[in-house]
Design an enzyme around this catalytic site. Structure first.
Site, PDB file in Angstrom:
ATOM      1  CG  HIS A 110      -4.315  -7.495  -5.686  1.00  0.00           C
ATOM      2  ND1 HIS A 110      -3.886  -6.656  -4.684  1.00  0.00           N
ATOM      3  CD2 HIS A 110      -4.113  -6.823  -6.837  1.00  0.00           C
ATOM      4  CE1 HIS A 110      -3.447  -5.521  -5.216  1.00  0.00           C
ATOM      5  NE2 HIS A 110      -3.564  -5.596  -6.521  1.00  0.00           N
ATOM      6  CB  SER A 140      -8.789   4.081  -2.125  1.00  0.00           C
ATOM      7  OG  SER A 140      -7.694   4.065  -2.988  1.00  0.00           O
ATOM      8  CE1 TYR A 194      -1.893   3.948   2.007  1.00  0.00           C
ATOM      9  CE2 TYR A 194      -2.748   5.377   3.730  1.00  0.00           C
ATOM     10  CZ  TYR A 194      -2.246   5.215   2.457  1.00  0.00           C
ATOM     11  OH  TYR A 194      -2.097   6.307   1.634  1.00  0.00           O
ATOM     12  CE  LYS A 262      -8.297  14.608  -0.912  1.00  0.00           C
ATOM     13  NZ  LYS A 262      -9.522  14.697  -0.104  1.00  0.00           N
TER      14      LYS A 262
HETATM   15  P1  A3P Z   1      -6.101   6.999  -2.007  1.00  0.00           P
HETATM   16  O1  A3P Z   1      -7.000   6.655  -3.136  1.00  0.00           O
HETATM   17  O2  A3P Z   1      -6.805   7.008  -0.687  1.00  0.00           O
HETATM   18  O3  A3P Z   1      -5.318   8.241  -2.217  1.00  0.00           O
HETATM   19  P2  A3P Z   1      -3.003   0.481  -4.031  1.00  0.00           P
HETATM   20  O4  A3P Z   1      -1.580   0.868  -4.145  1.00  0.00           O
HETATM   21  O5  A3P Z   1      -3.224  -0.747  -3.210  1.00  0.00           O
HETATM   22  O6  A3P Z   1      -3.669   0.477  -5.350  1.00  0.00           O
HETATM   23  O7  A3P Z   1      -3.685   1.631  -3.166  1.00  0.00           O
HETATM   24  C1  A3P Z   1      -3.809   2.929  -3.686  1.00  0.00           C
HETATM   25  C2  A3P Z   1      -3.897   3.892  -2.531  1.00  0.00           C
HETATM   26  O8  A3P Z   1      -2.591   4.082  -1.960  1.00  0.00           O
HETATM   27  C3  A3P Z   1      -4.342   5.264  -2.995  1.00  0.00           C
HETATM   28  O9  A3P Z   1      -5.022   5.832  -1.880  1.00  0.00           O
HETATM   29  C4  A3P Z   1      -3.019   5.947  -3.283  1.00  0.00           C
HETATM   30  O10 A3P Z   1      -3.108   7.356  -3.326  1.00  0.00           O
HETATM   31  C5  A3P Z   1      -2.192   5.451  -2.110  1.00  0.00           C
HETATM   32  N1  A3P Z   1      -0.745   5.480  -2.335  1.00  0.00           N
HETATM   33  C6  A3P Z   1      -0.068   5.193  -3.475  1.00  0.00           C
HETATM   34  N2  A3P Z   1       1.246   5.329  -3.285  1.00  0.00           N
HETATM   35  C7  A3P Z   1       1.411   5.712  -1.998  1.00  0.00           C
HETATM   36  C8  A3P Z   1       2.564   6.038  -1.206  1.00  0.00           C
HETATM   37  N3  A3P Z   1       3.792   5.990  -1.718  1.00  0.00           N
HETATM   38  N4  A3P Z   1       2.369   6.391   0.080  1.00  0.00           N
HETATM   39  C9  A3P Z   1       1.130   6.443   0.606  1.00  0.00           C
HETATM   40  N5  A3P Z   1       0.010   6.161  -0.100  1.00  0.00           N
HETATM   41  C10 A3P Z   1       0.143   5.795  -1.382  1.00  0.00           C
END
Ligand code: A3P
Length: 295
Positions: A110, A140, A194, A262
């Site tokens: 990160h 998020s 995204y 979500k």
């Molecule tokens: P939300 O909190 O808006 O639902 P990271 O992976 O960088 O930690 O980000 C997490 C965000 O990505 C969360 O968003 C999560 O729900 C979403 N996320 C995780 N897996 C995913 C997938 N396979 N496809 C789309 N979104 C995903």
């Protein structure tokens, strides 16, 4: 603090004190290989999805030999843990030595661009960066930290977001750093969003695979492969897996379900007041002005 004063703050990278030793070791000791693929993101912008997509693209070749679907039993972060805060762990050291595939290691961090190890910047390895709308990132992140730390009200979270006082520093410096680098070195740095992944996953995943030197064929079997990668990486599938419903990521003692909430675009509308949204929009315009980047 007013929004003008806030804008004048020059946020620098913020890291937890207990991570510094590991981050410094990562910066000084990490030895990249030319065929490494480094997945980089500001937290909560789609890291989990990106890991799953890239892993599933690279696994297609293994599938020809035997049916392998590692993510059915393992959370994406367990498979590809962040190098920065875990560099000194046995798991990361082992992963670096034994990546489990002959063609290229899949790695993740990160860190903002200006904090990457010098060795990465000059290695010629590939970097894939995923960015996300700032308001959805904030929401998020707020959910994530509330779940694990029971932290704060949205108003305070928005303040931190705008001032850049967050793990990994300013969201804007992070995305602009990689955006600029992707314009300078498009062969080596790919910038994904995204929202574009959500809107047109087939096209985005084809672009990603070509960048990773594992292009899909334009024929029917290529379509089937794209479909397989997207299905295996999909939010609905991963979220419902036993490992992600009830498993724990031991390295950080985090329930795996904290990474699946979500998975939609525009959820900020349910959580931010019009004032908060306006303030972030203004800041976004200011910070991205002249960069050619829109989020
Ligand atoms: P939300 O909190 O808006 O639902 P990271 O992976 O960088 O930690 O980000 C997490 C965000 O990505 C969360 O968003 C999560 O729900 C979403 N996320 C995780 N897996 C995913 C997938 N396979 N496809 C789309 N979104 C995903």
């Amino acid at each position: 603090m007013g929004s003008q004063e806030m804008d004048q703050l020059a946020p620098r990278e913020v890291f937890y004190a207990n991570s510094m030793q590991s981050i410094m070791a990562f910066r000084s000791e990490f030895q990249p290989r030319r065929d490494d693929i480094l997945l980089i993101s500001f937290p909560k912008t789609g890291t989990t999805w990106l890991i799953a997509l890239c892993h599933n693209i690279l696994s297609l070749d293994d599938d020809e030999k035997e049916e392998v679907d590692v993510l059915a039993k393992m959370n994406p972060h367990e498979l590809v843990p962040p190098l920065d805060v875990n560099f000194l762990s046995d798991q990361v050291q082992d992963l670096l030595l034994n990546p489990g595939r002959s063609k290229g290691r899949l790695l993740q961090t990160h860190l903002p661009y200006n904090c990457l190890p010098e060795s990465v910047r000059n290695s010629g390895c590939k970097i894939v960066h995923v960015a996300r709308n700032p308001k959805d990132t904030l929401v998020s992140m707020w959910h994530f930290y509330n779940k694990i730390l029971k932290l704060s009200e949205m108003e305070r979270a928005a303040e931190s977001f705008c001032s850049g006082v967050l793990p990994c520093g300013s969201f804007y410096e992070h995305v602009v750093g990689y955006w600029e680098e992707s314009n300078k070195r498009p062969e080596e740095v790919l910038f994904l969003k995204y929202e574009e992944l959500s809107r047109d996953p087939e096209e985005q995943v084809r672009k990603l695979a070509s960048f990773m030197r594992r292009p899909f064929s334009s024929m029917e079997d290529g379509d089937a492969e794209v479909e397989k990668v997207l299905r295996r990486s999909s939010f609905n599938r991963l979220k419902e897996l036993e490992v992600n419903k009830n498993g724990v990521w031991e390295l950080h003692r985090l329930p795996n379900n904290t990474f699946f909430r979500k998975g939609t675009v525009g959820d900020w509308k349910c959580y931010l007041t019009p004032q908060m949204a306006k303030r972030i929009d203004q800041l976004t315009r200011l910070k991205l002005q002249g960069t050619g980047l829109s989020l």
